[in-house]
Design an enzyme around this catalytic site. Structure first.
Site, mmCIF file in Angstrom:
data_model
loop_
_atom_site.group_PDB
_atom_site.id
_atom_site.type_symbol
_atom_site.label_atom_id
_atom_site.label_comp_id
_atom_site.label_asym_id
_atom_site.label_seq_id
_atom_site.Cartn_x
_atom_site.Cartn_y
_atom_site.Cartn_z
ATOM 1 C CE LYS A 76 -9.734 -27.319 9.942
ATOM 2 N NZ LYS A 76 -9.165 -28.049 9.971
HETATM 3 C C1 E4P Z 1 -6.661 -27.813 7.209
HETATM 4 O O1 E4P Z 1 -6.200 -27.688 8.790
HETATM 5 C C2 E4P Z 1 -6.822 -29.269 7.038
HETATM 6 O O2 E4P Z 1 -7.848 -30.218 8.128
HETATM 7 C C3 E4P Z 1 -5.924 -29.892 6.955
HETATM 8 O O3 E4P Z 1 -5.241 -29.807 6.236
HETATM 9 C C4 E4P Z 1 -6.199 -31.036 5.640
HETATM 10 O O4 E4P Z 1 -4.609 -31.716 5.453
HETATM 11 P P1 E4P Z 1 -4.472 -33.045 4.643
HETATM 12 O O5 E4P Z 1 -4.956 -33.071 3.787
HETATM 13 O O6 E4P Z 1 -3.194 -33.449 4.462
HETATM 14 O O7 E4P Z 1 -5.361 -33.971 6.355
#
Ligand code: E4P
Length: 222
Positions: free
Chosen positions: A91
């Protein structure tokens, strides 16, 4: 249409894997930080252990923890070397540095999930850099008053029009309706916090019907 598990919690991941629906798992540094302090790699290995235990061959996103492009590439390569699981993807947060890391990792044959995308142009640039997945943050897009549904729909239409193979992941889910809307907007994948899973299959009228069936059958059998 795929549901990913947006968590690093081993118990929640296991409960989901037992039920057959997960098509992937996404983590991020904040999601990992919710778990008991410990060795980062050992925790990822425990997640992989569950995937192997339940016989899944599905993508697992592991996010870098740096803003520097070269360090992103180093960490990404280290993840791939460290984890004995062929479906790990790296990522990479979208940005000027992220685009450089995405291309470099892709040149090395490493799968990339470009994350933290909040806009149409970020998603398009990530896809053009070669990201396999582009993660749009539904909740955070809405936090600043933008129409997340339209962003997902526009990205979907552009990827389809230009035959971009990148899969659209929608994350940052705050309500079940976000899941429904994002799917209708054309997301390939919704990555969902486990707290929503049971809610997604529950309904008071289902409970009512099942209770009635059981009651009626017990009376008939007695
Ligand atoms: C996806 O994996 C994102 O990292 C995650 O859904 C982010 O969520 P948030 O905006 O609640 O931190």
């Amino acid at each position: 249409m795929k549901i990913f598990v947006d968590s690093a919690n081993l118990g929640d991941i296991e409960e989901a894997l037992k039920r057959g629906f997960p098509r992937g798992i996404t983590t991020n540094p904040s999601i990992l930080a919710k778990e008991p302090k410990g060795d980062f790699k050992k925790h990822i290995e425990k997640i992989i252990g569950l995937l192997v235990k339940y016989n899944y061959q599905i993508p697992l996103s592991v996010e870098v923890f740096t803003n520097d492009a070269k360090e992103m590439v180093r960490q990404g390569e280290d993840f791939i070397k460290s984890f004995d699981y062929p479906h790990v993807n790296v990522k990479i947060p979208v940005g000027w540095a992220g685009l450089e890391a995405i291309r470099e990792l892709r040149q090395r044959g490493i799968q990339v999930n470009c994350t933290c995308c909040m806009s149409y142009n970020q998603a398009v640039m990530a896809a053009m850099a070669g990201a396999n997945f582009v993660s749009l943050f539904y909740g955070r897009i809405r936090d600043v008053g933008y129409d997340a549904f339209s962003v997902v729909k526009q990205v979907r239409e552009t990827f389809r029009q230009w035959n971009y193979p990148s899969e659209i992941i929608v994350g940052s889910i705050r309500h079940i309706c976000d899941i429904n809307e994002a799917l209708q907007a054309g997301a390939d994948i919704i990555t969902v916090p486990p707290k929503f899973f049971e809610q997604m299959v529950s309904h008071p009228k289902t409970d009512e019907a099942v209770d009635q069936f059981l009651t009626d059958f017990k009376h008939w059998m007695s």
